[in-house]
Design an enzyme around this catalytic site. Sequence first.
Site, PDB file in Angstrom:
ATOM      1  N   CYS A 285       0.833  -1.202   0.000  1.00  0.00           N
ATOM      2  CA  CYS A 285       0.000   0.000   0.000  1.00  0.00           C
ATOM      3  C   CYS A 285       0.872   1.259   0.000  1.00  0.00           C
ATOM      4  O   CYS A 285       1.392   1.627  -1.040  1.00  0.00           O
ATOM      5  CB  CYS A 285      -1.005  -0.035   1.152  1.00  0.00           C
TER       6      CYS A 285
ATOM      7  N   GLU B 263      -1.311  -8.802   2.888  1.00  0.00           N
ATOM      8  CA  GLU B 263      -1.085  -9.445   4.198  1.00  0.00           C
ATOM      9  C   GLU B 263      -2.375  -9.892   4.876  1.00  0.00           C
ATOM     10  O   GLU B 263      -2.341 -10.750   5.751  1.00  0.00           O
ATOM     11  CB  GLU B 263      -0.289  -8.507   5.127  1.00  0.00           C
TER      12      GLU B 263
ATOM     13  N   HIS C 291      -3.598  -4.650   0.273  1.00  0.00           N
ATOM     14  CA  HIS C 291      -2.892  -5.231   1.427  1.00  0.00           C
ATOM     15  C   HIS C 291      -2.927  -6.761   1.346  1.00  0.00           C
ATOM     16  O   HIS C 291      -3.826  -7.381   1.928  1.00  0.00           O
ATOM     17  CB  HIS C 291      -3.559  -4.787   2.730  1.00  0.00           C
TER      18      HIS C 291
HETATM   19  N1  GLN Z   1      -1.612   6.758   3.151  1.00  0.00           N
HETATM   20  C1  GLN Z   1      -1.779   6.040   1.938  1.00  0.00           C
HETATM   21  C2  GLN Z   1      -3.167   6.212   1.336  1.00  0.00           C
HETATM   22  O1  GLN Z   1      -4.071   6.605   2.019  1.00  0.00           O
HETATM   23  C3  GLN Z   1      -1.488   4.558   2.137  1.00  0.00           C
HETATM   24  C4  GLN Z   1      -2.481   3.880   3.003  1.00  0.00           C
HETATM   25  C5  GLN Z   1      -2.023   2.544   3.527  1.00  0.00           C
HETATM   26  O2  GLN Z   1      -0.838   2.259   3.526  1.00  0.00           O
HETATM   27  N2  GLN Z   1      -2.959   1.739   3.997  1.00  0.00           N
HETATM   28  O3  GLN Z   1      -3.369   5.958   0.172  1.00  0.00           O
END
Ligand code: GLN
Length: 560
Positions: free
Chosen positions: A401, A534, A532
């Site tokens: 992400c 994970e 994600h």
């Molecule tokens: N801050 C980034 C976004 O909002 C990544 C978010 C995250 O890593 N879950 O896109």
Amino acid sequence: MAIKKETPARNATHSVAGGKYIFVVGGVMSSVGKGIAASSIGKILQSRGYKVTNLKADMYVNLDAGTIRPAEHGEVFVGEDGIEADQDLGNYERFTGQTSTRDNYITTGQIYAEVIRRERNLEYGGEDVEVYPDIPKEIIRRIEACQKKNNSEIMITEYGGTVGEYQLLPFLEAARMMKSKNPADVFIVLISYLPTPSLLGEQKSKPTQHAITDLYSVGLNPDFVICRADEPATADIKRTISNVCSLPIERIISAPDVYSIYDVPVNFEKENLGSTLLEAMGLQTKEKDLSDWTAFAEKIKKINKTVKIGIVGKYFNFKSCKDTYISVIESINHAAWGLNYKPEIAWLDSEKYENNKKLLSELDNLDGIIVPGGFGKRGTEGMILAADYARRNKIPYFGLCLGMQIMTISYARNVLGLKDANSTEMNPDTKYPVISTMQDQIEKIKSKNYGASMRLGTYPCALKAGTVARGAYGQNSIDERHRHRYEVNNAYVKPLEEAGLVFSGTSPDGNLMEIAELPKKEHPFFLGTQFHPEFLGRPLSPHPLFTAFVKACLTAGRPA
Ligand code: GLN
């Protein structure tokens, strides 16, 4: 006092709607593994052929876990439908394969919001609405709704916090109301803790006795006591606790520290918890089939070759980074164990690289690095430096992400030559916004609408043939869970591609970049996902991208 007439909203939430109900409550102190115990109870009952569902009830007034600081409260786990929940839902998924949705997660805030909504709708027929009984009744309604929806034979509800806490009272009252109506269907499992003061060198049961007294004071008697401790509970301690709560000794379960969390169900079965629980519930005991799980838990103890993986992040306060990144850690574990390696994880605070780039050379001692999810500017410059270092030095890099956004920024700055390229999250005025605010997020940010408003939950992603991602998954289309507000800015896709970055996964309409990578001939593994992965790693079926990353870590062939 006048006796109140039951209104529709009140008597709608009275019964035990079928199935058996287990409440897992904590005593003595938190963080002793209540979530793992609840997951393990689910696992062993499931292994005996029962359909189980796990639910977590948290005491806080927040509507969900989305706005809570991860370094303090642990990871925010995202369910399939986008619920931002407590990390325990991740444990339930990893242990039982349950797919979590918002039905599996309750907070005090949700309960009050629903009761107030109904009151505004005149659903209480002109009666005043009260903490007792309206709040416990709504809690019961939610637990029963979850049971019905999942058609589960056994509902396991874990309460956050510990007995004796003020906020837990309506929840304990809900359990009491259910149990008093249907004593044969509702069971209380107390997860307690036996300290061993170093000066005495022996286990003490007194705090557990106090926790039991606290339960009595709200009209509940534990049906089982699970004793967490460094060592197995001694026979004496078990006897004392069984006397205090008038329970047969086989209902006092020993739960010592173990090699891995995956030992806990096996350990519970050594204590015959499965059959004793089923007997207590009046259910047929059935043969257990925990053989795959047991073999796995045993196998990982014998692994001695190690793979060193660095997590370059910022939510470290050293007492809890394990909780903050639990799904990342477990996904690394699953993948490494699957390849017969034991992961050694180094926690690398990205901020330090910002003041001293020389420190980046510590990455040479690692087999690979992961930049996990995160929010806000702090630490991101250090992550961008780490991504560039990993790219130049052919150190496997996996971005989750934020980590994908970071590698894209780093590539834009250092390969495309867009000096100071950034995300609008870090610098709203950046000249080169290679990562920008998603269209539907612009208004939300302006109006400070931060709760449950990101792009959340499962979305499909199409994979490009011949790429690292496509090779790892072995299929053309995948579904993964998301939690973000920012994305790769499409205006920069072409220039980035021309500079060599491959967008190997996109939304099916091709509009949203979901995976970025460098071809294998350029780099052993340089890949990031907007989603994600994970959240979908499972002990017996590791996530394919984590497996591909760990494989690259083992074969990158860099000089030692
Ligand atoms: N801050 C980034 C976004 O909002 C990544 C978010 C995250 O890593 N879950 O896109």
